[in-house]
Enzyme design. Sequence first.
Site, PDB file in Angstrom:
ATOM      1  N   HIS A  61      -1.917  11.549   0.549  1.00  0.00           N
ATOM      2  CA  HIS A  61      -2.182  12.006   1.924  1.00  0.00           C
ATOM      3  C   HIS A  61      -0.917  11.873   2.771  1.00  0.00           C
ATOM      4  O   HIS A  61       0.014  11.138   2.420  1.00  0.00           O
ATOM      5  CB  HIS A  61      -3.311  11.177   2.540  1.00  0.00           C
ATOM      6  CG  HIS A  61      -2.986   9.708   2.525  1.00  0.00           C
ATOM      7  ND1 HIS A  61      -2.115   9.140   3.416  1.00  0.00           N
ATOM      8  CD2 HIS A  61      -3.369   8.722   1.689  1.00  0.00           C
ATOM      9  CE1 HIS A  61      -1.989   7.861   3.138  1.00  0.00           C
ATOM     10  NE2 HIS A  61      -2.728   7.580   2.085  1.00  0.00           N
TER      11      HIS A  61
HETATM   12  O1  LIG Z   1      -0.996  -2.601   3.660  1.00  0.00           O
HETATM   13  P1  LIG Z   1      -2.120  -1.627   3.946  1.00  0.00           P
HETATM   14  O2  LIG Z   1      -3.303  -2.260   4.629  1.00  0.00           O
HETATM   15  O3  LIG Z   1      -1.612  -0.423   4.683  1.00  0.00           O
HETATM   16  O4  LIG Z   1      -2.636  -1.171   2.501  1.00  0.00           O
HETATM   17  C1  LIG Z   1      -3.453  -0.037   2.335  1.00  0.00           C
HETATM   18  C2  LIG Z   1      -2.816   0.900   1.326  1.00  0.00           C
HETATM   19  O5  LIG Z   1      -1.532   1.237   1.725  1.00  0.00           O
HETATM   20  P2  LIG Z   1      -0.236   0.921   0.853  1.00  0.00           P
HETATM   21  O6  LIG Z   1      -0.319  -0.458   0.279  1.00  0.00           O
HETATM   22  O7  LIG Z   1      -0.194   1.937  -0.229  1.00  0.00           O
HETATM   23  O8  LIG Z   1       0.886   1.068   1.830  1.00  0.00           O
HETATM   24  C3  LIG Z   1      -3.678   2.154   1.187  1.00  0.00           C
HETATM   25  O9  LIG Z   1      -3.065   3.130   0.338  1.00  0.00           O
HETATM   26  P3  LIG Z   1      -2.901   4.658   0.863  1.00  0.00           P
HETATM   27  O10 LIG Z   1      -2.122   5.385  -0.191  1.00  0.00           O
HETATM   28  O11 LIG Z   1      -4.275   5.225   1.050  1.00  0.00           O
HETATM   29  O12 LIG Z   1      -2.114   4.588   2.165  1.00  0.00           O
HETATM   30  C4  LIG Z   1      -4.995   1.710   0.607  1.00  0.00           C
HETATM   31  O13 LIG Z   1      -5.831   2.814   0.391  1.00  0.00           O
HETATM   32  C5  LIG Z   1      -5.703   0.732   1.552  1.00  0.00           C
HETATM   33  O14 LIG Z   1      -6.874   0.304   0.923  1.00  0.00           O
HETATM   34  C6  LIG Z   1      -4.832  -0.454   1.951  1.00  0.00           C
HETATM   35  O15 LIG Z   1      -4.788  -1.386   0.861  1.00  0.00           O
HETATM   36  P4  LIG Z   1      -5.021  -2.962   0.968  1.00  0.00           P
HETATM   37  O16 LIG Z   1      -5.545  -3.279  -0.381  1.00  0.00           O
HETATM   38  O17 LIG Z   1      -5.980  -3.252   2.069  1.00  0.00           O
HETATM   39  O18 LIG Z   1      -3.681  -3.606   1.213  1.00  0.00           O
END
Ligand SMILES: O=P(O)(O)O[C@H]1[C@H](OP(=O)(O)O)[C@@H](OP(=O)(O)O)[C@H](O)[C@@H](O)[C@H]1OP(=O)(O)O
Length: 436
Positions: A61
């Site tokens: 996305h």
């Molecule tokens: O650190 P956050 O809360 O932003 O983590 C997100 C994930 O982001 P990412 O670690 O990849 O930067 C998010 O992935 P995305 O590709 O959809 O942006 C993920 O879906 C979301 O569940 C968050 O993961 P977390 O396990 O709560 O850290």
Amino acid sequence: SVANANVNSNIPAIANHFGTKGRYEEVNRYLINDILSVNKSILKPVCTNSTAIHVTAIIRHGTRYPSTKNIKIMQRLYDLVLNEAMNTDKWLKDIKTKWEMWYTDDMDGKLVEKGRDDHRHLAVRLATLFPSLISEENLRAHRIRFITSSKHRCVDSIVAFQEGLLNLWKVTEVGPSHKINDELMRFFDQCQKFVEDVENNQTALEEVHLFKASAEMKRVQMKMADQLQVPYNRITPDLVEAAFFLCSYEFAIKSLNSAWCNLFDETDAQVLEYKNDLKQYWKRGYGHDINRKSSCNLFHDLFNRLDQAAREIRFGHVSEAVSIQVGHAETLLPLLALMGFFRDETALTADNFDVQNGRTFRTSRIVPYAANLLFVLYDCSEGLRLQFLLNETPQNFPDIMHQAPLYDTVRETYRELLQGCNFEKECELSRPNSEL
Ligand SMILES: O=P(O)(O)O[C@H]1[C@H](OP(=O)(O)O)[C@@H](OP(=O)(O)O)[C@H](O)[C@@H](O)[C@H]1OP(=O)(O)O
């Protein structure tokens, strides 16, 4: 030029280190001047008279708001700066008096306008790169399929992608549809072994926790406390990360080089980049086998599409020319790992930050917002060829020294996975002996 200098001064010096919170333009810098430009020169002809017959695109996305979890920590940092920071430097005054905490909990990871643009523009560039596949004719003939994860940011991204195409072709009467498929695009949620052993298991991310307590991180914490002029014990690793996130989100969402970025230099940013890469490595990459194996269904689905096109071209008509599939960093990274891309000789751990300076597993390069994996099948006189592009740049398959090897060679390389890699089996929870 002066215009360029101005544009570039809006880019934080540390923008290359934002990992999964990074801007796509940082990976392909030519896009900064022209977001619709396509680097055709790096796409050498795959063969003489090559015809692309199918492309599967697996896309993250676009730019999104922070998750609620991170917004809450940003709020804590902002309160601390407002109430306790004693430094009187201009940049800190700017944060205190001019900057506002505009992020609210309800924004929770939703797509932002820049994120819609990421996908609108990507659609136009891909249509320019593969005009015979991503074409108005194929859209009208329903030979372009659209599949997405059910998350709002992904659904909104695929709608923006479609808008980009409709706008390009000035089509108003056909409204393309999309199918939600979480089994395919959010397989990680449905893989019980992954959920139990990694997602809900504190020890699975042990290396991340250890790195948060490392000397490298302590140094960044102390430096930040000094800069803000607050007692050392007030700055935790989470608050350091919140400041880094603020710098990255202000840039990704609003194209601002925000005052928060003053807290970090290149060396600090490398430490925080490594912290994020450790999370991705242990949660989505090579750290645990189940991370990559959870993507078995997506892997098989990809090869089924390619096989189908390969079969159909013998009769001169490919029914599905294009498959556009939108998901998450959690979708792209496990598949890349399953297929052996960006595997370093040594694992990423809390105590080898220095050794890993030249690592290939660098999420800033691999999975910024709107990151994309393109698998393009070509019909050549010597047989079918498959080309892989990461973020619009050709990338060799591991251990195959050719930019577009024969499709048979790729299938041979992945023979074991093609014959095995059973999602149900891999994701099954191993029962304790007593229950057997
Ligand atoms: O650190 P956050 O809360 O932003 O983590 C997100 C994930 O982001 P990412 O670690 O990849 O930067 C998010 O992935 P995305 O590709 O959809 O942006 C993920 O879906 C979301 O569940 C968050 O993961 P977390 O396990 O709560 O850290």
